[in-house]
Scaffold this active site. Structure first.
Site, PDB file in Angstrom:
ATOM      1  N   CYS A  82       0.840  -1.194   0.000  1.00 33.12           N
ATOM      2  CA  CYS A  82       0.000   0.000   0.000  1.00 33.12           C
ATOM      3  C   CYS A  82       0.883   1.255   0.000  1.00 33.12           C
ATOM      4  O   CYS A  82       1.664   1.440  -0.928  1.00 33.12           O
ATOM      5  CB  CYS A  82      -0.994  -0.009   1.162  1.00 33.12           C
ATOM      6  SG  CYS A  82      -2.336   1.195   0.928  1.00 33.12           S
ATOM      7  N   HIS A 194      -3.780  -4.784  -0.460  1.00 33.16           N
ATOM      8  CA  HIS A 194      -3.391  -5.392   0.811  1.00 33.16           C
ATOM      9  C   HIS A 194      -3.498  -6.912   0.723  1.00 33.16           C
ATOM     10  O   HIS A 194      -4.594  -7.459   0.884  1.00 33.16           O
ATOM     11  CB  HIS A 194      -4.299  -4.899   1.936  1.00 33.16           C
ATOM     12  CG  HIS A 194      -4.066  -3.479   2.331  1.00 33.16           C
ATOM     13  ND1 HIS A 194      -3.140  -3.112   3.274  1.00 33.16           N
ATOM     14  CD2 HIS A 194      -4.658  -2.328   1.891  1.00 33.16           C
ATOM     15  CE1 HIS A 194      -3.165  -1.788   3.417  1.00 33.16           C
ATOM     16  NE2 HIS A 194      -4.067  -1.294   2.590  1.00 33.16           N
ATOM     17  N   GLU A 196      -2.590  -8.966   2.933  1.00 37.28           N
ATOM     18  CA  GLU A 196      -2.965  -9.459   4.260  1.00 37.28           C
ATOM     19  C   GLU A 196      -4.461  -9.354   4.514  1.00 37.28           C
ATOM     20  O   GLU A 196      -4.981  -9.936   5.484  1.00 37.28           O
ATOM     21  CB  GLU A 196      -2.183  -8.704   5.344  1.00 37.28           C
ATOM     22  CG  GLU A 196      -2.678  -7.325   5.685  1.00 37.28           C
ATOM     23  CD  GLU A 196      -2.262  -6.227   4.723  1.00 37.28           C
ATOM     24  OE1 GLU A 196      -2.487  -5.042   5.028  1.00 37.28           O
ATOM     25  OE2 GLU A 196      -1.694  -6.554   3.650  1.00 37.28           O
TER      26      GLU A 196
END
Length: 213
Positions: A82, A194, A196
């Site tokens: 990001c 992202h 994650e």
């Protein structure tokens, strides 16, 4: 043996979610701002949430810009996520404020410009345009990933990249506006989205990165 990955703690980013995601794919994760530990790890993950200028201030506060430079000079892998990707570029422009980035790649981070009624920030799941040379997206070329951002790199400038290896650039389109979604450039890798927060697809992408260390 598990790969040792340092998640750089410089005051910006989803530290806990990033740590859990890396542990999920088998990495031995340490969250720290310690320069030597980060320099010597198998992999370094640089997160980032918020404004470009604030992230660069935090990064410089822990000598993270020097750390990234030294790792790459030694061929040691770095992954930016990001705003952690955005600060790898030369310049960020937000609200008329121009801030110097790490200058690993030429290019400008600027506000997205969707051509329709799409809102900014770009928030939610989106597909990516994967180049055939990718290693990062191996096995997940058609998956969707989670984005939350208002700024991006809308033009890729190849001239001036530091690496002799030709970068593999992955794109995403939002409201008719194309921007860089990921870059694979020798030891330097980055994603605008992202991983994650991207479920199984994001876990597979992180596993691909860990497997390259």
């Amino acid at each position: 043996m598990s790969k040792k990955v340092v998640l750089l703690d410089y005051g910006s980013g989803n530290i806990r979610s990033g740590e859990r995601a890396l542990e999920r794919v088998g990495a031995d994760v340490t969250v720290t701002a310690d320069f030597d530990e980060a320099l010597n790890a198998d992999g370094l993950l640089v997160p980032g949430v918020g404004a470009f200028e604030a992230c660069m201030t935090g990064l410089r506060g822990v000598r993270g810009d020097v750390l990234v430079d030294r790792r790459l000079a030694a061929g040691r892998p770095v992954l930016g996520i990001c705003v952690g990707m955005q600060i790898l570029f030369a310049i960020g422009i937000e609200h008329g404020v121009e801030t110097e980035g790490c200058e690993q790649w030429p290019g400008v981070v600027e506000r997205l410009r969707p051509t329709g009624d799409e809102p900014v920030p770009h928030m939610g799941w989106n597909t990516v345009e994967v180049d055939g040379k990718t290693k990062l997206f191996d096995g997940i070329e058609k998956e969707r990933f989670y984005f939350v951002h208002s700024y991006g790199v809308r033009e890729w400038q190849l001239t001036g990249t530091r690496e002799s290896v030709t970068p593999t650039v992955t794109w995403t389109e939002y409201g008719g506006d194309r921007f860089v979604a990921a870059v694979e450039n020798g030891p330097l890798t980055a994603t605008q989205f992202h991983p994650e927060k991207s479920g199984d697809a994001g876990a597979e992408l992180l596993a691909n990165w860990i497997g390259s260390l």
